[in-house]
Design a protein around this motif. Structure first.
Motif, PDB file in Angstrom:
ATOM      1  N   ILE A 151       0.814  -1.087   0.171  1.00 36.91           N
ATOM      2  CA  ILE A 151      -0.178   0.162   0.053  1.00 36.91           C
ATOM      3  C   ILE A 151       0.980   1.206  -0.036  1.00 36.91           C
ATOM      4  CG2 ILE A 151      -1.878   1.189   1.267  1.00 36.91           C
ATOM      5  CD1 ILE A 151      -2.432  -1.513   2.525  1.00 36.91           C
ATOM      6  N   PRO A 152       0.595   2.151  -0.876  1.00 32.72           N
ATOM      7  CA  PRO A 152       1.357   3.283  -1.052  1.00 32.72           C
ATOM      8  C   PRO A 152       1.394   4.183   0.171  1.00 32.72           C
ATOM      9  CG  PRO A 152       0.130   3.055  -3.055  1.00 32.72           C
ATOM     10  CD  PRO A 152      -0.486   1.973  -2.030  1.00 32.72           C
ATOM     11  N   GLN A 153       2.336   4.712   0.367  1.00 34.75           N
ATOM     12  CA  GLN A 153       2.373   5.653   1.670  1.00 34.75           C
ATOM     13  C   GLN A 153       1.570   6.701   1.777  1.00 34.75           C
ATOM     14  OE1 GLN A 153       4.328   4.931   4.177  1.00 34.75           O
ATOM     15  NE2 GLN A 153       3.530   6.669   5.364  1.00 34.75           N
ATOM     16  N   ASN A 154       1.109   7.290   0.778  1.00 33.52           N
ATOM     17  CA  ASN A 154       0.161   8.362   0.861  1.00 33.52           C
ATOM     18  C   ASN A 154      -1.037   8.272   1.313  1.00 33.52           C
ATOM     19  OD1 ASN A 154      -0.168   7.180  -2.043  1.00 33.52           O
ATOM     20  ND2 ASN A 154      -1.639   9.174  -2.379  1.00 33.52           N
ATOM     21  N   LEU A 155      -1.394   6.799   0.975  1.00 33.68           N
ATOM     22  CA  LEU A 155      -2.792   6.195   1.593  1.00 33.68           C
ATOM     23  C   LEU A 155      -2.729   6.006   2.963  1.00 33.68           C
ATOM     24  CD1 LEU A 155      -3.907   3.775  -1.265  1.00 33.68           C
ATOM     25  CD2 LEU A 155      -4.133   6.135  -1.117  1.00 33.68           C
ATOM     26  N   TRP A 156      -1.558   5.514   3.435  1.00 38.92           N
ATOM     27  CA  TRP A 156      -1.417   5.508   5.073  1.00 38.92           C
ATOM     28  C   TRP A 156      -1.578   6.842   5.515  1.00 38.92           C
ATOM     29  CZ3 TRP A 156      -1.879   0.771   6.945  1.00 38.92           C
ATOM     30  CH2 TRP A 156      -1.363  -0.377   6.339  1.00 38.92           C
ATOM     31  N   ASP A 157      -0.737   7.782   5.001  1.00 32.62           N
ATOM     32  CA  ASP A 157      -0.814   9.037   5.375  1.00 32.62           C
ATOM     33  C   ASP A 157      -2.281   9.558   5.699  1.00 32.62           C
ATOM     34  OD1 ASP A 157       1.634   9.156   5.720  1.00 32.62           O
ATOM     35  OD2 ASP A 157       2.172  10.358   3.870  1.00 32.62           O
ATOM     36  N   SER A 238      -7.955  18.582 -11.871  1.00 30.72           N
ATOM     37  CA  SER A 238      -9.152  19.159 -10.887  1.00 30.72           C
ATOM     38  C   SER A 238      -8.778  20.103  -9.731  1.00 30.72           C
ATOM     39  CB  SER A 238      -9.878  17.892 -10.004  1.00 30.72           C
ATOM     40  OG  SER A 238     -10.335  16.910 -11.154  1.00 30.72           O
ATOM     41  N   ILE A 239      -9.776  20.937  -9.617  1.00 32.88           N
ATOM     42  CA  ILE A 239      -9.392  21.930  -8.331  1.00 32.88           C
ATOM     43  C   ILE A 239     -10.205  21.526  -7.111  1.00 32.88           C
ATOM     44  CG2 ILE A 239      -9.385  24.083  -9.981  1.00 32.88           C
ATOM     45  CD1 ILE A 239     -12.223  24.435  -9.472  1.00 32.88           C
ATOM     46  N   PHE A 240      -9.911  22.254  -6.120  1.00 35.71           N
ATOM     47  CA  PHE A 240     -10.144  22.188  -4.810  1.00 35.71           C
ATOM     48  C   PHE A 240     -11.178  22.967  -4.288  1.00 35.71           C
ATOM     49  CE2 PHE A 240      -9.014  21.833  -0.098  1.00 35.71           C
ATOM     50  CZ  PHE A 240      -9.524  20.519   0.230  1.00 35.71           C
ATOM     51  N   THR A 241     -12.497  22.630  -4.280  1.00 33.98           N
ATOM     52  CA  THR A 241     -13.462  23.572  -3.877  1.00 33.98           C
ATOM     53  C   THR A 241     -14.289  22.755  -2.654  1.00 33.98           C
ATOM     54  OG1 THR A 241     -15.062  22.843  -5.611  1.00 33.98           O
ATOM     55  CG2 THR A 241     -13.766  24.724  -6.216  1.00 33.98           C
ATOM     56  N   PHE A 242     -14.908  23.600  -1.864  1.00 37.69           N
ATOM     57  CA  PHE A 242     -15.452  22.862  -0.727  1.00 37.69           C
ATOM     58  C   PHE A 242     -16.214  23.910  -0.053  1.00 37.69           C
ATOM     59  CE2 PHE A 242     -12.601  24.392   2.460  1.00 37.69           C
ATOM     60  CZ  PHE A 242     -11.695  24.861   1.920  1.00 37.69           C
ATOM     61  N   GLY A 243     -17.058  23.534   1.050  1.00 30.60           N
ATOM     62  CA  GLY A 243     -17.924  24.476   1.909  1.00 30.60           C
ATOM     63  C   GLY A 243     -19.373  24.536   1.600  1.00 30.60           C
ATOM     64  N   GLY A 244     -19.776  23.793   0.641  1.00 31.42           N
ATOM     65  CA  GLY A 244     -21.280  23.628   0.317  1.00 31.42           C
ATOM     66  C   GLY A 244     -21.892  22.667   0.377  1.00 31.42           C
ATOM     67  N   ASP A 245     -23.257  22.265   0.526  1.00 30.59           N
ATOM     68  CA  ASP A 245     -23.931  21.325   0.431  1.00 30.59           C
ATOM     69  C   ASP A 245     -24.308  21.022  -1.056  1.00 30.59           C
ATOM     70  OD1 ASP A 245     -23.652  20.735   3.233  1.00 30.59           O
ATOM     71  OD2 ASP A 245     -25.603  21.455   3.594  1.00 30.59           O
ATOM     72  N   LYS A 341      -1.254  16.288 -15.737  1.00 30.49           N
ATOM     73  CA  LYS A 341      -1.086  16.328 -14.499  1.00 30.49           C
ATOM     74  C   LYS A 341      -2.137  15.802 -13.558  1.00 30.49           C
ATOM     75  CE  LYS A 341       0.369  18.908 -10.855  1.00 30.49           C
ATOM     76  NZ  LYS A 341       1.039  20.323 -10.222  1.00 30.49           N
ATOM     77  N   TRP A 342      -1.940  14.850 -13.127  1.00 31.86           N
ATOM     78  CA  TRP A 342      -3.071  14.038 -12.271  1.00 31.86           C
ATOM     79  C   TRP A 342      -2.867  14.051 -10.532  1.00 31.86           C
ATOM     80  CZ3 TRP A 342      -7.533  11.521 -14.139  1.00 31.86           C
ATOM     81  CH2 TRP A 342      -7.601  11.565 -15.274  1.00 31.86           C
ATOM     82  N   ILE A 343      -3.693  14.778  -9.975  1.00 29.69           N
ATOM     83  CA  ILE A 343      -3.358  14.773  -8.371  1.00 29.69           C
ATOM     84  C   ILE A 343      -4.530  14.300  -7.778  1.00 29.69           C
ATOM     85  CG2 ILE A 343      -1.738  16.904  -8.513  1.00 29.69           C
ATOM     86  CD1 ILE A 343      -4.203  18.577  -7.706  1.00 29.69           C
ATOM     87  N   ASN A 344      -4.133  13.773  -6.458  1.00 33.74           N
ATOM     88  CA  ASN A 344      -5.163  13.267  -5.589  1.00 33.74           C
ATOM     89  C   ASN A 344      -5.670  14.505  -4.705  1.00 33.74           C
ATOM     90  OD1 ASN A 344      -5.497  10.617  -5.985  1.00 33.74           O
ATOM     91  ND2 ASN A 344      -3.449  10.198  -4.972  1.00 33.74           N
ATOM     92  N   ILE A 345      -6.960  14.854  -5.098  1.00 33.95           N
ATOM     93  CA  ILE A 345      -7.508  16.143  -4.276  1.00 33.95           C
ATOM     94  C   ILE A 345      -7.694  15.612  -2.719  1.00 33.95           C
ATOM     95  CG2 ILE A 345      -9.064  17.647  -4.165  1.00 33.95           C
ATOM     96  CD1 ILE A 345      -7.479  18.375  -6.391  1.00 33.95           C
ATOM     97  N   GLY A 346      -8.378  14.455  -2.842  1.00 35.55           N
ATOM     98  CA  GLY A 346      -9.006  13.860  -1.391  1.00 35.55           C
ATOM     99  C   GLY A 346      -8.219  12.828  -0.773  1.00 35.55           C
ATOM    100  N   PRO A 347      -8.717  12.387   0.218  1.00 31.50           N
ATOM    101  CA  PRO A 347      -8.048  11.321   0.861  1.00 31.50           C
ATOM    102  C   PRO A 347      -8.537   9.996   0.472  1.00 31.50           C
ATOM    103  CG  PRO A 347      -9.684  12.033   2.254  1.00 31.50           C
ATOM    104  CD  PRO A 347      -9.942  12.933   1.013  1.00 31.50           C
ATOM    105  N   SER A 450      -4.838  17.191   0.624  1.00 23.92           N
ATOM    106  CA  SER A 450      -5.767  16.112   0.516  1.00 23.92           C
ATOM    107  C   SER A 450      -6.636  15.633   1.905  1.00 23.92           C
ATOM    108  CB  SER A 450      -5.242  15.125  -0.153  1.00 23.92           C
ATOM    109  OG  SER A 450      -4.280  14.469   0.448  1.00 23.92           O
ATOM    110  N   THR A 451      -5.916  15.648   2.995  1.00 29.94           N
ATOM    111  CA  THR A 451      -6.516  15.106   4.093  1.00 29.94           C
ATOM    112  C   THR A 451      -7.177  16.252   4.958  1.00 29.94           C
ATOM    113  OG1 THR A 451      -4.375  15.242   5.360  1.00 29.94           O
ATOM    114  CG2 THR A 451      -5.095  13.000   4.124  1.00 29.94           C
ATOM    115  N   PHE A 452      -7.288  17.564   4.365  1.00 27.35           N
ATOM    116  CA  PHE A 452      -7.776  18.319   5.257  1.00 27.35           C
ATOM    117  C   PHE A 452      -9.290  18.284   5.148  1.00 27.35           C
ATOM    118  CE2 PHE A 452      -9.683  22.663   4.891  1.00 27.35           C
ATOM    119  CZ  PHE A 452      -9.351  23.226   6.067  1.00 27.35           C
ATOM    120  N   SER A 453      -9.828  18.443   6.489  1.00 24.73           N
ATOM    121  CA  SER A 453     -11.337  18.264   6.612  1.00 24.73           C
ATOM    122  C   SER A 453     -11.764  19.624   7.181  1.00 24.73           C
ATOM    123  CB  SER A 453     -11.899  17.221   7.259  1.00 24.73           C
ATOM    124  OG  SER A 453     -11.169  17.192   8.625  1.00 24.73           O
TER     125      SER A 453
END
Lengths: 521, 287
Positions: A151-157, A238-245, A341-347, A450-453
């Motif tokens: 299992i890759p380290q970033n997933l453990w993180d 993809s971009i990181f947007t959040f905060g709304g239902d 480029k591909w990035i993991n935005i979320g956990p 990515s792990t910010f909640s």
């Protein structure tokens, strides 16, 4: 008669006393089991060192989903095959998806003994706070060599809180799943259109459908944002947007430093997407009732639409259903800016946890390790017994003759999903296999947040006011129904009046704390 | 003019006929959709007369032995549960209705308090675990054996029975149990019918206990199984990866589920209904 009453009273008093005692008994036994779990971990570790034989213990797993008919048979085969290595009596219990989280919570708080359970990122902090799960650093060091390697380290993180690991991550395609969407391949080929890989090719497709297929909705839903954002000429991922239902209003550009939260509606990006949505709206690319449509899937599989949101995980299902209504219908997954480029935005969202009510956490981790050790073990759990529940056809799995494909052994994989070991079925759609290969080949970066909640605890009132503006005014604007600049200015003004600045300040503080705590550079 | 054909009667009959047909209409739609082909629903929406008939939804529900097993479990639980429940409830109700019972107010309170306060789900579940009701058919019966509300219902019914009837039975030499069995239960038939129906419905519709306690597919009661099928249909997205759900006809399955579940319990209504009219005590005591 009197005697009877006296007897009754006595019996009543006795039962009451007994039930109280039973209540006490529960508490102590729970404590005991917690204590003994520690002990047994230690003792079996020492037993391991002396290479003594393991005693048989039960290992119970809770997962969401439907119990396959062949489950008991397969578990027995696993128990027999692992007699020397693990010596466990494996049980898997299924709870329907909709009830799963609350039922596991209940079982854990009632002290029911079980060992492994499937959990989701949204539950992580709650599970830790309720002490529903245990940290597994030591157990992983002792028994989890293969897990650590596989299992890759970033997933453990993602599942590490204050240095303690709480879950065993599933390995699966999760990178920017929104960057792809489902397209009717047969329609695209009918008009000799190129494969959709960018905003321009997607527009061409939508426009052709709108002009030539009056009965088909070019795009279900009313938003082209991911096509705009991920296009090679724009952000590219993809971009990181959040905060709304309903719709996010907070935005962080994770390519820039320092990480700064912005009002999404005020960004240039938002305006660009808005202009694109206006264009789509005016050209008739969207469905007319996209704000109220509750049955997009139904329309798509009835052949009434040419494209819709969806990902790798929907292809097989949609194509099979579509083929029943439109016999020559084909579904493919269009991916915007494949080569970018591909990035993991979320956990990581799916993982297995070890329950705090487990009496044998050591054996549970050993089992989890066994599962990921090699292809053979993984197949034994996921596919069952070769020749009986599946056959191998090259690298692919095949449903044995005499078994209806929909009755095949099909356990819930999410607590231990492992894409490197995942076999495709001979019945899978080629579009699915391609997409799977593509996601497997990705080497994504991990976004710093990515792990910010995000927590809206401090700004509840403002959040409610802002969300009202978002729902009532921004959504109709964003989807192209309101098109004038005055409309936009009014929306921005109303968001400010609703107190979005206070939310921004509060969020910025949370992000700064997160950055400091995690040493993000 | 013949009274039978007065204007009022005619309009009334027409009006009521229309209303009855209207109330029947949703049920007919459900029935029709359950027999429709899924693709014709996708194309045309719900129709009273399906464009294409299909038994697909019922085939899905009845494939394998699972549904039949579930029917069996549900019927066992409902029949056994209802009989025991009605016995216990009526016996306690009768005892509490007799003024000669000492401490009956205390007993009343003991029954009454849990009606208002409950221990909550976790303690409830802990008790069930302690009683080893997990994966046990008794787990579907025992926790629902006694319902205080139904007890008070029947208690009030018993209180309405004239004391004189019971006294006269006593004079004739009947013991307490005989009075309960041969006189009170007979006179209270409408009340007993009511709680029988209520209990039967409770047992038949119960799925929550199965969700809590049953992991063994062979012990699934019908309602739980059908709920799972519905869940599977609506969670297609989440479970897409692991469930090969392409064959599930969603809308027609839902409707077929409705038809399958209401079937047997509908039979209970007419059976119980006759007791609602009979068994009135008027005229039992004269003078």
């Amino acid at each position: 008669m009197k005697k009877v009453i006296k007897l009754l009273c006595l019996a009543m008093a006795l039962t009451m006393l007994l039930t109280t005692l039973a209540g006490c008994g529960k508490d102590t036994s729970a404590e005991q089991s917690a204590a003994s779990s520690g002990q047994s971990a230690a003792s079996s570790a020492s037993a391991d060192n002396s290479a003594a034989k393991l005693q048989e213990v039960p290992v119970t797993i809770y997962v969401a989903g439907d119990r396959p008919k062949q489950q008991d048979e397969v578990l027995e085969a696993i128990n027999n095959a692992t007699k020397d290595e693990l010596n466990i009596n494996l049980k898997v219990n299924y709870i329907p998806w909709g009830d799963y989280v609350s039922q596991v919570k209940l079982k854990a708080s009632a002290g029911e003994e079980f060992d492994i359970f499937l959990s989701f990122f949204g539950e992580l902090s709650g599970n830790i706070a309720r002490k529903q799960c245990i940290s597994i650093n030591d157990l992983l060091d002792k028994y989890g060599a293969d897990l650590k390697q596989q299992i890759p380290q970033n997933l453990w993180d993602s599942l590490t809180v204050d240095g303690k690991i709480y879950g065993i991550p599933a390995v699966y395609a999760m990178t920017e799943m929104g960057r792809g969407f489902l397209v009717r391949k047969d329609l695209r080929e009918k008009y000799n259109l190129p494969e959709i890989t960018s905003l321009a090719t997607y527009e061409q497709f939508l426009d052709t459908i709108a002009k030539n297929e009056p009965d088909v909705i070019p795009c279900l839903g009313g938003d082209l944002s991911s096509a705009v954002v991920c296009d090679a000429g724009k952000i590219g991922h993809s971009i990181f947007t959040f905060g709304g239902d309903n719709m996010s209003y907070l935005y962080v550009d994770q390519d820039k430093r320092p990480l700064k939260v912005e009002n999404y509606v005020e960004t240039d990006l938002f305006k660009e997407i808005w202009k694109e949505d206006i264009k789509a709206y005016n050209n008739g690319w969207f469905e007319k009732d996209f704000l109220s449509d509750k049955d997009r899937d139904g329309k798509f599989i009835a052949g009434k639409a040419a494209s819709m949101g969806g990902d790798l995980y929907n292809i097989n299902d949609r194509e099979n259903q579509l083929k029943k209504n439109v016999p020559n219908g084909e579904v493919e997954l269009a991916i915007i800016n494949k080569g970018g480029k591909w990035i993991n935005i979320g956990p990581v969202n799916n993982f297995g946890m070890i329950s705090s009510t487990s009496k044998n956490p050591d054996r549970a981790v050993m089992f989890m390790n066994w599962l990921r050790k090699d292809q053979k073990n993984y197949d034994m759990y996921m596919l069952g017994i070769e020749g009986k529940t599946y056959k191998l056809n090259g690298e692919k799995a095949e449903v044995p003759e005499g078994t209806d494909p929909k009755d095949r052994y099909n356990p819930t994989p999410w607590f231990t999903m492992h894409f490197p070991y995942l076999r495709t079925w001979t019945t899978d759609s080629p579009a699915y296999t391609q997409a799977l290969d593509f996601w497997n080949s990705l080497k994504p970066e991990t976004a710093p947040l990515s792990t910010f909640s995000y927590s809206s605890e401090n700004v509840k009132a403002e959040k409610a006011a802002v969300e009202k503006v978002m729902t009532d005014e921004v959504i109709p604007l964003f989807f192209g129904a309101k098109q004038k600049d005055e409309d936009y200015d009014k929306v921005v003004k109303n968001l400010k009046a609703a107190g979005i600045q206070k939310i921004l300040d509060d969020t910025q503080k949370q992000i700064d704390d997160f950055v400091a705590k995690n040493n993000i550079k | 003019m013949d009274k039978r054909f007065s204007l009022f009667r005619i309009t009334n009959t027409i009006f009521l006929t229309v209303v009855s047909i209207l109330t029947l209409f949703p049920f007919l739609v459900v029935l029709a959709v359950s027999f429709s082909d899924e693709s014709s629903i996708a194309k045309n929406g719900f129709r009273l007369i399906p464009e294409k008939w299909s038994l697909g939804a019922y085939r899905l529900l009845f494939e394998g032995s699972v549904v039949f097993d579930a029917y069996r479990i549900s019927i066992i639980v409902t029949v056994a549960g209802t009989i025991i429940s009605v016995l216990i409830t009526s016996m306690l109700g009768y005892a509490l209705s007799r003024k000669s019972l000492k401490y009956r107010n205390v007993l009343n309170m003991i029954v009454y308090i849990p009606m208002i306060f409950s221990g909550g789900l976790v303690p409830f579940y802990m008790v069930l675990l302690k009683l080893h009701l997990k994966d046990n058919i008794l787990g579907l019966i025992l926790p629902m054996l006694f319902n205080p509300f139904f007890m008070f219902l029947i208690l009030n019914f018993f209180r309405g029975l004239p004391d004189a009837v019971i006294e006269s039975a006593k004079i004739d030499g009947a013991g307490e149990f005989r009075i309960y069995r041969s006189i009170v239960m007979r006179l209270a038939a409408p009340g007993i019918a009511t709680i029988t129906l209520f209990y039967a419905l409770n047992y038949w519709n119960e799925w929550n206990l199965a969700l809590l306690l049953i992991n063994d597919t062979r012990l699934y009661p019908l309602q739980y199984l059908l709920r799972m099928i519905l869940m599977r249909v609506s969670y297609v997205g989440q479970a897409a990866m692991n469930a090969n759900v392409s064959e599930i006809p969603a809308e027609s399955t839902k409707m077929a589920t409705v038809i399958v579940t209401i079937g047997p319990i509908m039979l209970v209504y007419p059976f119980v209904q006759k007791y609602f009219i009979k068994g009135i005590t008027i005229g039992a005591v004269k003078g």
